[in-house]
Design a protein around this motif. Sequence first.
Motif: not given
Length: 273
Positions: A61, A140-141, A143-147, A149, A166-167
């Motif tokens: 990023s 963090m990244r 989680s942001e990119v792939y969903g 965590d 997802h999630s």
Amino acid sequence: MAEVAKKNITQVDPVWERIVGEAGELIAKEPILGGLVHSSVLHHARFSKALSYRIALKLSSDEMPAQILREIADEALASDKSIARAARADIVAVFDRDPACHTFIQPLLFFKGYQAVQSYRIAHWLWQHGRNEMAYFFQMRASEVYGVDIHPGAKIGQGIMIDHAHSVVIGETAVVGDNVSMLHSVTLGGTGKADGVRHPTIEDGVLIGAGAKVLGNITIGHCSKIAAGSVVLKEVPACKTVAGVPAKVVGEAGCDQPSQSMDHYFTGCDEIE
């Protein structure tokens, strides 16, 4: 002569060889993807280099360039050979269990569940080496990119498939064994605010259906099956199927390896009244 033979044996990598072969076939079939395939696969001499490149590219990023992330991933993969071994096992698991996966190269290039788990593996290596803040950055990244965590402190085995992915949430003290399969919206969560072990242990060969929540310091026995949408709050014996809110044992798992069969029906279970 024996030393030469040993060296040749250590260089054999059937997973990587297959990926390279599939890369050529992919370019022939879809030339417009040639740049992606060359940069992600054919430009690299071995699997670990391709893996670190792909992870770094996806997680980069404006805050953190790909080159720095790649150096970190390269360091982790060089330091701990088990990371790449687990990543190979994960590719085979996805190929064997996901009917939408037709080649070994697909998870590496396109499947976010696979990529998220490999990002976790680098973060976990950082966590083990006391580099917690950088581990949190990877978390963090991802989680942001792939969903997805996954806390870097969690312990996850090999042969893992997270389908759709997802999630998905996996907490800090969670333990996931080998050859586990789970679908989207699965949570391996904690209860309360106390420190210490507060997340579940998932033993080998478990299948966790979509939307299932497994909460607290409980153990899900090996080769068991958790039905989609269930909320599991108590221990699950080995080789059983649980379903419901809260989840209850409804019968046997129905097969020896539920995580590999991916059969979500209540086959072999008692009738639910």
